[in-house]
Design an enzyme around this catalytic site. Structure first.
Site, mmCIF file in Angstrom:
data_model
loop_
_atom_site.group_PDB
_atom_site.id
_atom_site.type_symbol
_atom_site.label_atom_id
_atom_site.label_comp_id
_atom_site.label_asym_id
_atom_site.label_seq_id
_atom_site.Cartn_x
_atom_site.Cartn_y
_atom_site.Cartn_z
ATOM 1 N N GLY A 46 -26.218 -14.227 30.973
ATOM 2 C CA GLY A 46 -25.020 -14.773 30.344
ATOM 3 C C GLY A 46 -23.810 -13.944 30.726
ATOM 4 N N GLN A 51 -15.527 -10.358 29.581
ATOM 5 C CA GLN A 51 -16.111 -9.303 30.418
ATOM 6 C C GLN A 51 -15.469 -9.220 31.801
ATOM 7 O OE1 GLN A 51 -20.224 -10.853 29.403
ATOM 8 N NE2 GLN A 51 -20.681 -8.694 29.688
ATOM 9 N N CYS A 92 -26.567 -5.602 28.174
ATOM 10 C CA CYS A 92 -25.238 -6.181 28.390
ATOM 11 C C CYS A 92 -24.710 -5.693 29.724
ATOM 12 C CB CYS A 92 -24.293 -5.773 27.267
ATOM 13 S SG CYS A 92 -22.654 -6.493 27.431
ATOM 14 N N LEU A 93 -24.162 -6.617 30.515
ATOM 15 C CA LEU A 93 -23.618 -6.235 31.824
ATOM 16 C C LEU A 93 -22.447 -5.272 31.665
ATOM 17 C CD1 LEU A 93 -23.781 -9.720 33.592
ATOM 18 C CD2 LEU A 93 -25.305 -7.763 33.953
ATOM 19 N N HIS A 134 -24.761 -13.395 21.412
ATOM 20 C CA HIS A 134 -24.270 -12.214 22.136
ATOM 21 C C HIS A 134 -22.961 -12.541 22.875
ATOM 22 C CE1 HIS A 134 -25.050 -8.642 24.956
ATOM 23 N NE2 HIS A 134 -24.155 -9.342 25.619
ATOM 24 N N GLU A 135 -22.945 -13.693 23.547
ATOM 25 C CA GLU A 135 -21.749 -14.084 24.311
ATOM 26 C C GLU A 135 -20.595 -14.432 23.374
ATOM 27 O OE1 GLU A 135 -22.034 -13.234 27.164
ATOM 28 O OE2 GLU A 135 -24.189 -13.377 27.464
ATOM 29 N N HIS A 138 -18.750 -11.458 22.344
ATOM 30 C CA HIS A 138 -17.782 -10.966 23.346
ATOM 31 C C HIS A 138 -16.414 -11.619 23.150
ATOM 32 C CE1 HIS A 138 -20.006 -8.289 25.989
ATOM 33 N NE2 HIS A 138 -20.965 -9.186 26.202
HETATM 34 O O1 GNR Z 1 -28.144 -10.211 30.956
HETATM 35 C C1 GNR Z 1 -28.130 -10.164 29.727
HETATM 36 N N1 GNR Z 1 -29.308 -10.126 29.052
HETATM 37 C C2 GNR Z 1 -29.423 -10.310 27.664
HETATM 38 C C3 GNR Z 1 -30.644 -10.053 27.054
HETATM 39 C C4 GNR Z 1 -30.821 -10.256 25.702
HETATM 40 C C5 GNR Z 1 -29.773 -10.734 24.933
HETATM 41 C C6 GNR Z 1 -28.537 -10.968 25.530
HETATM 42 C C7 GNR Z 1 -28.365 -10.778 26.886
HETATM 43 S S1 GNR Z 1 -26.833 -11.133 27.615
HETATM 44 C C8 GNR Z 1 -26.837 -10.107 29.020
HETATM 45 C C9 GNR Z 1 -25.649 -10.394 29.939
HETATM 46 C C10 GNR Z 1 -24.376 -10.054 29.214
HETATM 47 O O2 GNR Z 1 -23.934 -8.947 29.075
HETATM 48 N N2 GNR Z 1 -23.718 -11.033 28.654
HETATM 49 O O3 GNR Z 1 -22.608 -10.774 27.948
HETATM 50 NI NI NI Z 2 -22.832 -8.794 27.168
#
Ligand code: GNR
Ligand code: NI
Length: 170
Positions: A46, A51, A92-93, A134-135, A138
């Site tokens: 995601g 980001q 998270c990236l 999670h997204e 952000h």
């Molecule tokens: O790559 C991602 N893996 C992930 C694993 C578990 C829950 C959420 C994520 S999102 C993350 C990519 C990212 O940072 N998205 O904002």
């Molecule tokens: Ni993230």
């Protein structure tokens, strides 16, 4: 398409609250395509526009095997379905090489616009539900480390400072 640079914690720009997209035009579609390229290149499941330092309510997700089914979420809204919470290991990236368990709603109902500006709704569970939450965080300037203890967050902060020193030696 172009690969975009990803902001890394504790960059304050990750704390910006994103504004809604008014019309899904070619510029927004270009952003979506660039975000997909960036996400696939980084092997993420995601990516939120926040980001890549674009503070608009745009998310791309692909939790499919082989990353072949991109999902585009513009101006997303979600509601948790039921009380059930499930901890899942998240990464998270914007916080490379750090993983921690985060409890979130197991199932959610999602409403959003797609890449053509068409509204859609769906129910999601498990990894996809976690990823949506999670997204969405952000877009609100929230990172998964915000749910950890101050002690753990401090350790992540130190680790990231060290990484950034090594990336750009004085
Ligand atoms: O790559 C991602 N893996 C992930 C694993 C578990 C829950 C959420 C994520 S999102 C993350 C990519 C990212 O940072 N998205 O904002
Ligand atoms: Ni993230």
């Amino acid at each position: 398409m172009a690969k975009l640079p990803i902001l890394e914690f504790p960059d304050e720009r990750l704390r910006t609250i994103a504004t809604p997209v008014e019309t899904v035009d070619d510029e927004v579609r270009r952003l979506v395509d660039d975000m997909l390229e960036t996400m696939y290149d980084a092997s993420g499941i995601g990516l939120a526009a926040t980001q890549v330092d674009v503070h608009r309510r745009v998310i791309v997700i692909d939790v499919s095997d082989g990353q072949s089914r991109p999902l585009v979420l513009i101006n997303p809204q979600f509601t948790p379905l039921g009380e059930e919470r499930e901890p899942m290991q998240e990464g998270c990236l914007s916080i490379p090489e750090y993983y921690a368990e985060v409890p979130r709603a197991l199932r959610v109902h999602l409403e959003a616009l797609d890449r053509d500006g068409q509204p859609y709704e769906m129910e999601a569970e498990g990894l996809l539900a976690h990823c949506i939450q999670h997204e969405y965080d952000h877009l609100e300037g929230v990172l998964f480390v915000d749910y950890l203890s101050a002690l753990k967050r401090d350790r992540v902060m130190k680790k990231m400072h060290k990484r950034h020193r090594q990336m750009q030696p004085a």
